[in-house]
Design an enzyme around this catalytic site. Structure first.
Site, PDB file in Angstrom:
ATOM      1  N   LYS A 119       0.817  -1.214   0.000  1.00 25.18           N
ATOM      2  CA  LYS A 119       0.000   0.000   0.000  1.00 25.18           C
ATOM      3  C   LYS A 119       0.852   1.265   0.000  1.00 25.18           C
ATOM      4  O   LYS A 119       0.464   2.275  -0.574  1.00 25.18           O
ATOM      5  CB  LYS A 119      -0.983   0.003   1.183  1.00 25.18           C
ATOM      6  CG  LYS A 119      -2.070  -1.066   1.011  1.00 25.18           C
ATOM      7  CD  LYS A 119      -3.340  -0.788   1.778  1.00 25.18           C
ATOM      8  CE  LYS A 119      -4.418  -1.784   1.336  1.00 25.18           C
ATOM      9  NZ  LYS A 119      -5.680  -1.654   1.997  1.00 25.18           N
ATOM     10  N   LYS A 203      -4.867  -8.628  -6.809  1.00 23.59           N
ATOM     11  CA  LYS A 203      -6.118  -8.816  -6.062  1.00 23.59           C
ATOM     12  C   LYS A 203      -7.186  -7.837  -6.551  1.00 23.59           C
ATOM     13  O   LYS A 203      -6.878  -6.687  -6.840  1.00 23.59           O
ATOM     14  CB  LYS A 203      -5.785  -8.539  -4.579  1.00 23.59           C
ATOM     15  CG  LYS A 203      -6.901  -8.742  -3.619  1.00 23.59           C
ATOM     16  CD  LYS A 203      -6.488  -8.330  -2.211  1.00 23.59           C
ATOM     17  CE  LYS A 203      -6.679  -6.850  -1.978  1.00 23.59           C
ATOM     18  NZ  LYS A 203      -7.193  -6.467  -0.652  1.00 23.59           N
ATOM     19  N   LYS A 206     -11.163  -2.484  -4.009  1.00 23.28           N
ATOM     20  CA  LYS A 206     -12.021  -1.290  -4.135  1.00 23.28           C
ATOM     21  C   LYS A 206     -11.244  -0.094  -4.652  1.00 23.28           C
ATOM     22  O   LYS A 206     -11.780   0.773  -5.312  1.00 23.28           O
ATOM     23  CB  LYS A 206     -12.545  -0.823  -2.770  1.00 23.28           C
ATOM     24  CG  LYS A 206     -13.197  -1.784  -1.893  1.00 23.28           C
ATOM     25  CD  LYS A 206     -13.688  -1.025  -0.643  1.00 23.28           C
ATOM     26  CE  LYS A 206     -13.778  -1.930   0.544  1.00 23.28           C
ATOM     27  NZ  LYS A 206     -12.598  -1.867   1.420  1.00 23.28           N
TER      28      LYS A 206
HETATM   29  N1  AQP Z   1      -9.977  -9.705  -3.712  1.00 24.65           N
HETATM   30  C1  AQP Z   1     -10.372 -10.215  -2.550  1.00 24.65           C
HETATM   31  N2  AQP Z   1     -10.702 -11.529  -2.461  1.00 24.65           N
HETATM   32  C2  AQP Z   1     -11.123 -12.070  -1.281  1.00 24.65           C
HETATM   33  N3  AQP Z   1     -11.238 -11.335  -0.143  1.00 24.65           N
HETATM   34  C3  AQP Z   1     -10.936 -10.032  -0.195  1.00 24.65           C
HETATM   35  N4  AQP Z   1     -10.935  -9.053   0.717  1.00 24.65           N
HETATM   36  C4  AQP Z   1     -10.520  -7.888   0.168  1.00 24.65           C
HETATM   37  N5  AQP Z   1     -10.252  -8.084  -1.120  1.00 24.65           N
HETATM   38  C5  AQP Z   1     -10.477  -9.403  -1.383  1.00 24.65           C
HETATM   39  C6  AQP Z   1     -11.356  -9.240   2.111  1.00 24.65           C
HETATM   40  O1  AQP Z   1     -12.358  -8.275   2.385  1.00 24.65           O
HETATM   41  C7  AQP Z   1     -12.269  -7.912   3.758  1.00 24.65           C
HETATM   42  C8  AQP Z   1     -12.315  -6.424   3.888  1.00 24.65           C
HETATM   43  O2  AQP Z   1     -11.183  -5.838   3.336  1.00 24.65           O
HETATM   44  P1  AQP Z   1     -10.857  -4.314   3.653  1.00 24.65           P
HETATM   45  O3  AQP Z   1     -11.830  -3.421   3.043  1.00 24.65           O
HETATM   46  O4  AQP Z   1     -10.708  -4.129   5.106  1.00 24.65           O
HETATM   47  O5  AQP Z   1      -9.455  -4.037   3.035  1.00 24.65           O
HETATM   48  P2  AQP Z   1      -8.668  -4.697   1.899  1.00 24.65           P
HETATM   49  O6  AQP Z   1      -8.318  -6.098   2.243  1.00 24.65           O
HETATM   50  O7  AQP Z   1      -7.503  -3.804   1.619  1.00 24.65           O
HETATM   51  O8  AQP Z   1      -9.719  -4.700   0.704  1.00 24.65           O
HETATM   52  P3  AQP Z   1      -9.721  -3.829  -0.592  1.00 24.65           P
HETATM   53  O9  AQP Z   1     -10.967  -4.114  -1.347  1.00 24.65           O
HETATM   54  O10 AQP Z   1      -8.435  -4.055  -1.348  1.00 24.65           O
HETATM   55  O11 AQP Z   1      -9.798  -2.369  -0.007  1.00 24.65           O
HETATM   56  P4  AQP Z   1      -8.874  -1.110  -0.296  1.00 24.65           P
HETATM   57  O12 AQP Z   1      -8.821  -1.004  -1.771  1.00 24.65           O
HETATM   58  O13 AQP Z   1      -9.588   0.019   0.380  1.00 24.65           O
HETATM   59  O14 AQP Z   1      -7.543  -1.400   0.316  1.00 24.65           O
HETATM   60  C9  AQP Z   1     -10.997  -8.542   4.320  1.00 24.65           C
HETATM   61  O15 AQP Z   1     -11.345  -9.713   5.047  1.00 24.65           O
HETATM   62  C10 AQP Z   1     -10.232  -8.913   3.080  1.00 24.65           C
HETATM   63  O16 AQP Z   1      -9.395 -10.040   3.290  1.00 24.65           O
END
Ligand code: AQP
Length: 342
Positions: A119, A203, A206
């Site tokens: 990140k 991955k 969002k």
């Molecule tokens: N691609 C994914 N596949 C499976 N699980 C996923 N998670 C996130 N992306 C995937 C799971 O969703 C939960 C919440 O995640 P988060 O919002 O706390 O942060 P993150 O993991 O960083 O998810 P994003 O979508 O990538 O958010 P941003 O872009 O804001 O950083 C967690 O249980 C995560 O494992």
């Protein structure tokens, strides 16, 4: 699942950083709903304090993202009368225990966290200190409830290992062998890491700059169909066997998404679609996605029409969460010797 001496309690959180993706749904929220049973007390949190570690979206947007995430949780099947639903900043015990854990976690442990490296990117000197210490606050989010089970996606495995290390070190250092449970990560199923639709090595996220890389839970049926139609694939048809997916990350990702949505195994998906071209498989995938998640957006809009009701649900959830967290924080302070004289 391993048994522990502590009451079975599930905790997980999601950042209110914008629309939920199909990855968040299949890797996390769908699992949250499945765990919402009589066997566990379930606590699900909109981790808004984590949502400002990378950047601040603006106050109105942060509030609305938090409400939208609450609406998404409820629209996906979480029931506020069964699960405790709240946003993290309303329960100060998270940050209070987070400070303690900043002092328990070691620099060497934190420096190994790959999500910080991902990140922060090349510009880590410009990253916030909050982004670096995020995993210690995450450990606190879990342990302030003495949670025993944590459903998350694969990307959170390392943070869960750190949480376990922090619990063990605290218990050893302060001579209370069973005070914090050593929580079990629940990373199960075929969609623990849903990949980007544009790049099978990344991955689905969002915050990916390309909206075409992800399915948002607010996408309508046409958008879902278009995104799957344009999803990157290779020119070969789907293989006849599961082994044939090796080295084909984009094909494997689409098969896994289909399997998770349809509650099938990847082998069953291959048995049904093996040998077919993506031109045939992608519309079937879009159909199952629309069937399973297509109704969520409408339910979210209905819920978002009454923001005061969402705020009430989160306030009530925060009260219930604080009732569990505060005695655990008090005991933590007592164990450590912080003088509390009022
Ligand atoms: N691609 C994914 N596949 C499976 N699980 C996923 N998670 C996130 N992306 C995937 C799971 O969703 C939960 C919440 O995640 P988060 O919002 O706390 O942060 P993150 O993991 O960083 O998810 P994003 O979508 O990538 O958010 P941003 O872009 O804001 O950083 C967690 O249980 C995560 O494992």
């Amino acid at each position: 699942m391993a048994e522990t001496a502590h009451t079975k309690r599930v905790f997980s959180g999601v950042q209110p950083t914008g629309n939920l993706t199909l990855g968040n749904y299949l890797g996390a929220v769908k699992r949250f709903v499945e765990m919402q049973s009589a066997d566990y007390q379930t606590i699900y949190c909109m981790v808004d304090l984590h949502a400002v570690t990378a950047s601040w979206p603006g106050s109105e947007e942060l509030r609305d993202n938090t409400r939208e995430l609450a609406a998404a949780f409820i629209a996906c099947g979480l029931d506020p009368s069964q699960s405790i639903l709240f946003n993290q900043s309303q329960v100060p015990a998270h940050t209070q225990l987070g400070w303690v854990f900043n002092c328990v976690a070691r620099m060497g442990w934190m420096r190994r966290m790959t999500q910080f490296k991902d990140k922060a990117g090349k510009n880590s000197e410009e990253a916030s200190v909050g982004l670096f210490t995020y995993p210690a606050l995450m450990a606190s989010d879990i342990l302030i409830y003495h949670a025993t089970h944590v459903p998350v996606g694969e990307d959170q495995r390392q943070h869960l290992e750190l949480t376990r290390d922090i619990a063990i070190k605290f218990n050893n250092d302060f001579g209370e062998p069973d005070f914090f449970p050593v929580p079990e990560p629940i990373i199960e199923g075929v969609a623990t890491k849903v990949m980007s639709l544009r790049d099978g090595s990344k991955k689905m996220s969002k915050s990916d700059p390309s909206d075409m890389s992800r399915i948002n839970l607010t996408d309508d049926a046409d958008t879902i169909a278009k995104k799957f139609r344009k999803a990157k694939t290779d020119p070969e048809p789907l293989p006849e066997t599961l082994e044939g997916l090796e080295g084909r990350p984009e094909a494997e990702n689409l098969v896994n998404i289909y399997a998770a949505l349809a509650d099938m195994t990847p082998a069953a998906v291959i048995a049904e679609f093996g040998g077919q071209q993506f031109g045939q498989f992608k519309p079937a995938l879009a159909d199952v996605a629309v069937e399973k998640v297509g109704g969520i957006a409408a339910r979210m809009s209905e819920l978002m029409a009454d923001k005061a009701e969402i705020d009430r649900i989160l306030g009530k959830g925060a009260d219930r969460a604080a009732e569990i967290a505060e005695p655990i924080l008090d005991r933590t302070y007592e164990i450590m010797g912080f003088l509390q004289s009022r």
